[in-house]
Write an enzyme that holds these catalytic residues in place. Structure first.
Site, PDB file in Angstrom:
ATOM      1  N   SER A 113       2.166  -5.262   6.827  1.00 19.77           N
ATOM      2  CA  SER A 113       1.798  -4.986   5.436  1.00 19.77           C
ATOM      3  C   SER A 113       2.950  -5.326   4.505  1.00 19.77           C
ATOM      4  O   SER A 113       4.084  -4.907   4.743  1.00 19.77           O
ATOM      5  CB  SER A 113       1.436  -3.508   5.259  1.00 19.77           C
ATOM      6  OG  SER A 113       0.327  -3.181   6.032  1.00 19.77           O
TER       7      SER A 113
ATOM      8  N   ASP B  66      -3.625 -19.336  12.325  1.00 16.51           N
ATOM      9  CA  ASP B  66      -2.517 -19.907  13.081  1.00 16.51           C
ATOM     10  C   ASP B  66      -2.578 -19.435  14.540  1.00 16.51           C
ATOM     11  O   ASP B  66      -2.492 -18.239  14.814  1.00 16.51           O
ATOM     12  CB  ASP B  66      -1.188 -19.491  12.447  1.00 16.51           C
ATOM     13  CG  ASP B  66      -0.033 -20.361  12.885  1.00 16.51           C
ATOM     14  OD1 ASP B  66       0.224 -20.432  14.109  1.00 16.51           O
ATOM     15  OD2 ASP B  66       0.621 -20.969  12.015  1.00 16.51           O
TER      16      ASP B  66
ATOM     17  N   HIS C 230       0.849  -1.192   0.000  1.00 17.61           N
ATOM     18  CA  HIS C 230       0.000   0.000   0.000  1.00 17.61           C
ATOM     19  C   HIS C 230       0.884   1.241   0.000  1.00 17.61           C
ATOM     20  O   HIS C 230       2.079   1.191   0.297  1.00 17.61           O
ATOM     21  CB  HIS C 230      -0.952   0.011   1.202  1.00 17.61           C
ATOM     22  CG  HIS C 230      -0.247   0.071   2.535  1.00 17.61           C
ATOM     23  ND1 HIS C 230       0.376   1.198   3.010  1.00 17.61           N
ATOM     24  CD2 HIS C 230      -0.067  -0.881   3.490  1.00 17.61           C
ATOM     25  CE1 HIS C 230       0.891   0.961   4.192  1.00 17.61           C
ATOM     26  NE2 HIS C 230       0.655  -0.305   4.508  1.00 17.61           N
TER      27      HIS C 230
END
Length: 417
Positions: free
Chosen positions: A370, A355, A228
């Site tokens: 990210s 998980d 991003h």
């Protein structure tokens, strides 16, 4: 009687058309785009009724056998679907790409980004003789604008601005707003309290932070990271790249994510002499540049093939990321929704962390994660981009196909410069 039979026949015909139209094979057929991409050596089953035959205009690129379509070599071809082998009903443009393998990332990286020019992030008022004003705002400068030059001299550092300001002479500024560049004149005003001239603008020239490396392309030496855009913290505007570098970083602690409060990685960034590479571009799908100074053992895993956007499916997958020190670990996730896209977007798939180790450590997806690569069936399919604020176990991912395209486009621009 005849009219009733006619009405009944018409009703049956309408029902038959509706049944055929909404049947699975016909729906599958209509879902095929007018153009798509495949990798060299890849095959797929078109899986239609036998009355629909497929023909290619370039048998050196594509081979069709029954409902199986197989790519032979890089190139383009056009598929024609024919009803009963006679009536053409759909044409599809197919591009066959060379198989692409990338080193998956997962490394925690520090980012230092310097803007092109200096960004205006706010205004302040100066006490004049009869009123309080901001000379910069009066000159039609807005928050988010970039000051590129003053009196013909390029400006790329906040410290340079001060040598121009303490004067009673007008300043001619070159300003960029979005894709438009214009000139304006700012007249510094004497501030009796500060005892100098000021222009009433808050400005910034750099940003720093941490994120995750997504991939490295050994052919072009380009990398992609974050997934991003990096924006200015005050304006929310994307930062235009003047220059930038990435560095290794280590995770020192974790602020666990909670509902309504995203967590984050706390990291320490490497020194300037530990530089990994530069930053060429900062756009909606992350940052891109060339890795020039990576250690020999930086990528412990062999390169992996990538999956195109239309090949990504719901189901189990993994992400590579760092939550302690600089050790990359693999964690289980699930791709719960795949969003068909013809154009790039940061929200191509919805993912859920499954998980227990990661959930216990981070609560799910947190800031700094990210860019973590997403792996499915031994292929890189995308990168983590966002977290759901109200459910940190879930978030968005973008497709690796779009990130690789950005890297390749920037490599061409960089090499041509």
């Amino acid at each position: 009687m005849y009219k009733n039979i006619k009405k009944g026949f018409g009703l049956l015909l309408v029902m038959a058309i509706i049944a055929v139209t909404f049947s699975t094979p016909v729906q599958n057929f209509h879902s095929i785009p007018v153009q798509f991409k495949m990798f060299e050596g890849q095959s797929t089953d078109l899986n239609f009724y036998s009355v629909i035959e497929t023909h290619t205009n370039n048998q050196e690129v594509l081979a069709v056998s029954g409902t199986e379509l197989k790519t032979i070599k890089t190139g383009v071809s056009e598929l024609t679907f024919k009803l009963f082998g006679v009536l053409p009903i759909k044409k599809v443009h197919v591009q066959v790409l060379p198989e692409t393998k990338l080193y998956p990332g997962g490394h925690s990286i520090g980012v230092k980004l310097k803007s092109e020019g200096v960004m205006v992030v706010g205004f302040y008022l100066i006490d004049g003789e009869d009123k309080k004003v901001s000379p910069g705002e009066q000159a039609n400068i807005k928050v988010g604008d970039y000051i590129l030059s003053i009196n013909g001299e390029k400006v790329n550092d906040v410290s340079i601005i001060s040598k121009f300001i303490d004067t009673d002479k007008p300043l001619e500024m070159e300003v960029r707003r979005n894709d438009r560049t214009f000139k304006t004149v700012v007249e510094p005003m004497y501030d009796a309290k500060a005892k100098n001239h000021r222009i009433g603008l808050y400005i910034r020239d750099s940003a720093a932070g941490v994120g995750t490396l997504t991939f490295f392309d050994p052919r072009t030496k380009m990398y992609g990271a974050l997934g991003h855009v990096i924006t200015d913290m005050d304006t929310g505007q994307p930062i235009e790249v003047g220059s930038g570098e990435i560095f290794p970083s280590k995770v020192t602690s974790i602020d666990k994510g909670q509902k309504g409060k995203p967590g984050e990685k706390r990291c320490v960034m490497g020194n300037d002499d530990e530089r990994l590479g530069n930053i060429i571009s900062n756009n909606s799908l992350g940052i891109y540049g060339k890795l020039t100074d990576v250690p020999k053992d930086y990528f412990a895993q062999e390169p992996l093939p990538i999956a195109l956007a239309h090949d990504v499916k719901t189901g189990p997958a993994k992400i590579y990321t760092v939550v302690n020190g600089d050790k990359i670990e693999q964690y289980d996730i699930e791709v719960v929704n795949v969003i068909p896209q013809r154009f790039s977007s940061t929200k191509g798939m919805v993912i859920r962390v499954t998980d227990e180790r990661l959930l216990n450590q981070t609560g799910g997806i947190i800031q700094g994660m990210s860019g973590s690569p997403i792996i499915q069936d031994g292929k890189i399919i995308g990168a983590v981009t966002h977290v759901f604020v109200n459910d940190p176990t879930m978030g968005y991912g973008c497709y690796i196909e779009w990130m690789l395209k950005e890297a390749n486009d920037n490599a061409k621009v960089f090499d041509a410069a």
